[in-house]
Design an enzyme around this catalytic site. Sequence first.
Site, PDB file in Angstrom:
ATOM      1  N   LYS A 113      53.654 -19.303 -15.413  1.00 28.04           N
ATOM      2  CA  LYS A 113      53.953 -19.657 -16.869  1.00 28.04           C
ATOM      3  C   LYS A 113      53.124 -21.205 -17.147  1.00 28.04           C
ATOM      4  O   LYS A 113      53.779 -21.796 -17.990  1.00 28.04           O
ATOM      5  CB  LYS A 113      55.390 -19.857 -17.137  1.00 28.04           C
ATOM      6  N   ASP A 127      57.585 -10.532 -19.637  1.00 28.36           N
ATOM      7  CA  ASP A 127      58.014 -11.725 -19.651  1.00 28.36           C
ATOM      8  C   ASP A 127      57.288 -12.386 -20.667  1.00 28.36           C
ATOM      9  O   ASP A 127      55.736 -12.715 -20.267  1.00 28.36           O
ATOM     10  CB  ASP A 127      58.122 -12.519 -18.564  1.00 28.36           C
ATOM     11  N   HIS A 130      41.543 -11.265 -43.631  1.00 29.07           N
ATOM     12  CA  HIS A 130      42.792 -11.926 -43.310  1.00 29.07           C
ATOM     13  C   HIS A 130      43.193 -12.015 -44.839  1.00 29.07           C
ATOM     14  O   HIS A 130      44.653 -12.013 -44.938  1.00 29.07           O
ATOM     15  CB  HIS A 130      42.718 -13.308 -42.852  1.00 29.07           C
ATOM     16  N   GLU A 145      51.273 -10.677 -37.021  1.00 32.67           N
ATOM     17  CA  GLU A 145      50.164 -11.270 -37.464  1.00 32.67           C
ATOM     18  C   GLU A 145      49.164 -10.073 -38.121  1.00 32.67           C
ATOM     19  O   GLU A 145      49.122  -9.141 -37.432  1.00 32.67           O
ATOM     20  CB  GLU A 145      49.414 -11.890 -36.337  1.00 32.67           C
TER      21      GLU A 145
END
Length: 572
Positions: free
Chosen positions: A382, A458, A556, A250
């Site tokens: 998670k 993770d 951006h 990004e």
Amino acid sequence: PTSPAPPPAMAVEVRRATAPRGGARPAEGRGARVQAGDALPLPIRHTNLIFSALFAASLAYLMRRWREKIRSSTPLHVVGLTEIFAICGLVASLIYLLSFFGIAFVQSVVSNSDDEDEDFLIASAQPQPKPAPAPAPAQCALLQSAGPAPEVMPEGDEEIVADVVAGKIPSYVLETRLGDCRRAAGIRRESLRRITGREINGLPLDGFDYASILGQCCEMPVGYVQLPVGVVGPLLLDGRRLYVPMATTEGCLVASTNRGCKAIAESGGASSVVFRDGMSRAPVARFPTARRAAELMRFLENPDNFDTLSVVFSRSTRFGRLQGVKCALAGRNLYMRFTCSTGDAMGMNMISKGVQHVLDYLEEDFPDMDVVSISGNFCSDKKSAAVNWIEGRGKSVVCEAIIREEVVEKVLKTNVQSLVELNVIKNLAGSAVAGALGGFNAHASNIVSAIFIATGQDPAQNVESSQCITMLEAVNGGRDLHISVTMPSIEVGTVGGGTQLASQSACLDLLGVKGANRESPGSNARLLATVVAGAVLAGELSLISAQAAGHLVQSHMKYNRSRKDMSNAAAC
């Protein structure tokens, strides 16, 4: 052309393994010993069933015959042909059952006593025998390395690829049977190309150590994905000057976080505190009645029983220490949330083994307990869950800084009042309107994900690790800005999993937290958690400032769209 053979001496990393349960037969062609389960050329479950039935039938027949002899005063040593066959069957089946189950049980006990906390790798530097030269097989262009192939495998790569495509050789056994992880990946990739008709040329194959992921990071690899890694800093945190690696695709993310680091550094730095440290695992057990489930809940939450549970838990680990058990009832189902310290490891394997020991111990006094799953989602791993937001999971961290008024105006291009007002309307009220759970922030997940990928964490645990509430308020008479982020469930480790890969290990080394801290176990993982929180603080500060100043879209457009894209857009 013939591919070069591997060097005669090669350090191969292997995972410590216990004796296979259930009589699992070792792979052929590896010099494995014959086991009791190989007595008949049948599947192992059928062999066990046959010998078990033979043992029961022989024993029942002999007992009935001997009872008849006792009643009729016939000498027991006088036996007929059928009794001789029954005795032979009893002895044979007894030998099989003892050699199969008995030896396997003893081996499992011995191997379990040698288990380490996190299944660390061991190096084996035994010389590899150089294979005899073989006729050159017709190889595809992707397969550039070769190794000695066991007798059960075809000699050439082309024949192996054909067998994989035809389904004769499972793709997942290539590493084990070939003994060459790079060669296995190449064969699997070529097989995939032929099956799908897709070239996947943009996915690199060479330049990666596939042996380093065997058995712990990724199965059936066909290549690796390249991700750019940027560095922000210096992040002045707790008196340390840190340079933080971030892996992301990004645009603006690294530049924006770096601007936040600059504002923090010019204002004297940030400080952090880890106020809670404990990983959780919550098995679920079912009982015949809710009353019986409540009895176990009272037993687990009774402080008088904690020392016993802690001793049982610690049998499987040197670093894990049980901190507490919190239970929840749902009908006759009991959810038991165990929390423990895990040293420098993230600790899921560590706590799972410890919890299993406790469950085995509890079954002695609660034989009617039916353990449904080692994880009942009360952990909660998670998944975004209120229990992690309230109770914490992993490292709970607060990071704060005071940004001077002149820095807000010069570096962040806005003012204190605008930042405070935007944070209340956006991060607090806006997130409440959305019904957010732990999402009272601008983009904490952006920074957490980037650091997780760069340092071998993770990535899926970004879900709960990104739970964060960002607070901004005016201080010192309204001139300066106090900013803080509170993150109750940052789940990180500096050993195990992807942290041992070369690139991720280098990023950890850049932060000074590579591996385990032998002098103060757990301090490296805690420092990494504070780095995550500090980087989130910088990212929050910069993004909120950009939105307050109306610069978000402009930045951006500048950094998140390449010149190539812009030229294509203009051409259209």
